[in-house]
Design a protein around this motif. Structure first.
Motif, mmCIF file in Angstrom:
data_model
loop_
_atom_site.group_PDB
_atom_site.id
_atom_site.type_symbol
_atom_site.label_atom_id
_atom_site.label_comp_id
_atom_site.label_asym_id
_atom_site.label_seq_id
_atom_site.Cartn_x
_atom_site.Cartn_y
_atom_site.Cartn_z
ATOM 1 N N TRP A 22 6.562 0.308 1.325
ATOM 2 C CA TRP A 22 5.411 -0.598 1.296
ATOM 3 C C TRP A 22 5.390 -1.527 2.500
ATOM 4 O O TRP A 22 4.387 -2.202 2.749
ATOM 5 C CB TRP A 22 5.410 -1.405 0.000
ATOM 6 C CG TRP A 22 5.062 -0.581 -1.191
ATOM 7 C CD1 TRP A 22 5.924 -0.025 -2.079
ATOM 8 C CD2 TRP A 22 3.755 -0.169 -1.598
ATOM 9 N NE1 TRP A 22 5.237 0.690 -3.033
ATOM 10 C CE2 TRP A 22 3.908 0.622 -2.762
ATOM 11 C CE3 TRP A 22 2.467 -0.399 -1.105
ATOM 12 C CZ2 TRP A 22 2.823 1.177 -3.426
ATOM 13 C CZ3 TRP A 22 1.395 0.158 -1.773
ATOM 14 C CH2 TRP A 22 1.573 0.931 -2.916
ATOM 15 N N SER A 24 5.191 -0.555 5.374
ATOM 16 C CA SER A 24 4.231 0.045 6.309
ATOM 17 C C SER A 24 2.862 -0.611 6.225
ATOM 18 O O SER A 24 2.062 -0.510 7.159
ATOM 19 C CB SER A 24 4.091 1.542 6.020
ATOM 20 O OG SER A 24 3.518 1.755 4.740
ATOM 21 N N THR A 25 2.573 -1.305 5.112
ATOM 22 C CA THR A 25 1.287 -1.993 4.975
ATOM 23 C C THR A 25 1.116 -3.076 6.029
ATOM 24 O O THR A 25 0.002 -3.360 6.475
ATOM 25 C CB THR A 25 1.175 -2.621 3.571
ATOM 26 O OG1 THR A 25 1.433 -1.615 2.587
ATOM 27 C CG2 THR A 25 -0.216 -3.187 3.334
ATOM 28 N N GLY A 28 0.463 -2.699 10.730
ATOM 29 C CA GLY A 28 -0.743 -2.891 11.537
ATOM 30 C C GLY A 28 -0.783 -4.232 12.236
ATOM 31 O O GLY A 28 -1.422 -4.374 13.294
ATOM 32 N N ASN A 83 -3.964 0.988 7.939
ATOM 33 C CA ASN A 83 -3.103 1.690 6.978
ATOM 34 C C ASN A 83 -3.492 3.156 6.830
ATOM 35 O O ASN A 83 -2.619 4.013 6.638
ATOM 36 C CB ASN A 83 -3.162 0.990 5.621
ATOM 37 C CG ASN A 83 -2.310 -0.250 5.567
ATOM 38 O OD1 ASN A 83 -1.100 -0.182 5.417
ATOM 39 N ND2 ASN A 83 -2.933 -1.405 5.722
ATOM 40 N N ASN A 84 -4.783 3.448 6.913
ATOM 41 C CA ASN A 84 -5.207 4.839 6.853
ATOM 42 C C ASN A 84 -4.677 5.641 8.034
ATOM 43 O O ASN A 84 -4.213 6.771 7.881
ATOM 44 C CB ASN A 84 -6.737 4.925 6.810
ATOM 45 C CG ASN A 84 -7.319 4.453 5.500
ATOM 46 O OD1 ASN A 84 -6.594 4.237 4.529
ATOM 47 N ND2 ASN A 84 -8.623 4.268 5.464
ATOM 48 N N GLY A 87 -0.886 6.157 7.932
ATOM 49 C CA GLY A 87 -0.512 7.187 6.978
ATOM 50 C C GLY A 87 -0.591 8.590 7.542
ATOM 51 O O GLY A 87 -0.011 9.526 6.977
ATOM 52 N N THR A 94 1.758 6.251 3.122
ATOM 53 C CA THR A 94 0.318 5.953 3.066
ATOM 54 C C THR A 94 0.056 5.029 1.889
ATOM 55 O O THR A 94 -0.123 5.481 0.759
ATOM 56 C CB THR A 94 -0.489 7.245 2.924
ATOM 57 O OG1 THR A 94 -0.054 8.200 3.874
ATOM 58 C CG2 THR A 94 -1.968 6.977 3.136
ATOM 59 N N SER A 95 0.021 3.739 2.145
ATOM 60 C CA SER A 95 -0.139 2.774 1.052
ATOM 61 C C SER A 95 -1.521 2.833 0.424
ATOM 62 O O SER A 95 -1.681 2.554 -0.765
ATOM 63 C CB SER A 95 0.150 1.362 1.559
ATOM 64 O OG SER A 95 -0.736 1.022 2.607
ATOM 65 N N THR A 96 -2.547 3.207 1.210
ATOM 66 C CA THR A 96 -3.908 3.247 0.677
ATOM 67 C C THR A 96 -4.153 4.454 -0.218
ATOM 68 O O THR A 96 -5.261 4.605 -0.740
ATOM 69 C CB THR A 96 -4.930 3.252 1.824
ATOM 70 O OG1 THR A 96 -4.569 4.250 2.787
ATOM 71 C CG2 THR A 96 -5.008 1.891 2.487
#
Length: 224
Positions: A22, A24-25, A28, A83-84, A87, A94-96
């Protein structure tokens, strides 16, 4: 080796039961400060142009009295799009694609706008439950339909984003797992299809972040 098809979406990396995937969120945020101190480049100018275009569009939806609200939805668009795209990179979570992320974005925004609307514009909110020109006998049914459609809005926003992210990643994973069993000729076609799918997923990453931000803006504008 994956135990099931959806294991690629599970946060498996952890230290002391803390899911590290998480993190990775927030990756960005590493790219954003560059736009504020670096020399103007094509990337920064393109990003500024995109933000100004979104600002003008959200300004039309929100009205001239709520210009500060466009900053929230521009930031929402940026967060989802980062996030997209992250991923799509190898070994990045890929959190989304998880409802825990998408519902956490949709539900608070919808709930705060509803609370604000019912407290400050009660008559206006009641008027939204009965569309203009509705016959008298159908009024109770229309109130029920409008109430249900209003309540499920955050769920539809969250599921739409998560489902679109999962669908593309699953297709890439399914095709990628067949590569070891193909001949060299079929493998070249597989690589070409994977590249085309990756381009399509890049477009979906932008489109879905815009759809999420635009619909949230539209739902918020109905409160005023």
């Amino acid at each position: 080796m994956m135990t099931n098809l959806f294991s690629s979406f599970d946060p498996l990396s952890s230290i002391s039961n803390l899911p590290l995937n998480w993190i990775s969120t927030m990756l960005g945020l590493m790219f954003i400060p560059y736009l504020f101190w670096a020399m103007p480049s094509r990337a920064s100018l393109m990003w500024s142009s995109l933000m100004m275009t979104l600002h003008k569009e959200f300004k039309i939806l929100l009205g001239p009295t709520n210009l500060g609200g466009t900053l929230i939805f521009n930031s929402l668009f940026s967060l989802i799009m980062f996030n997209n795209f992250l991923g799509l990179m190898p070994y990045i979570f890929t959190s989304t694609s998880h409802l825990a992320m998408t519902l956490s974005l949709a539900l608070p925004l919808w709930l705060t706008s509803m609370i604000f609307g019912w407290i400050n514009h009660t008559k206006h909110m009641f008027a939204h439950l009965v569309p203009a020109g509705t016959p008298g006998p159908l009024t109770p049914l229309m109130v029920l339909i409008e109430t249900v459609s209003n309540v499920i809005r955050p769920g539809t926003l969250a599921i739409r984003l998560a489902a679109n992210m999962i669908a593309g990643h699953l297709l890439l994973t399914l095709l990628g797992n067949t590569g070891s069993n193909l001949s060299k000729t079929l493998l070249s076609f597989l690589l070409l299809s994977q590249i085309l799918l990756l381009i399509l997923e890049s477009a979906v990453a932008i489109i879905q972040s815009y759809v999420f931000a635009a619909l949230t803006t539209l739902y918020t504008s109905e409160v005023n």
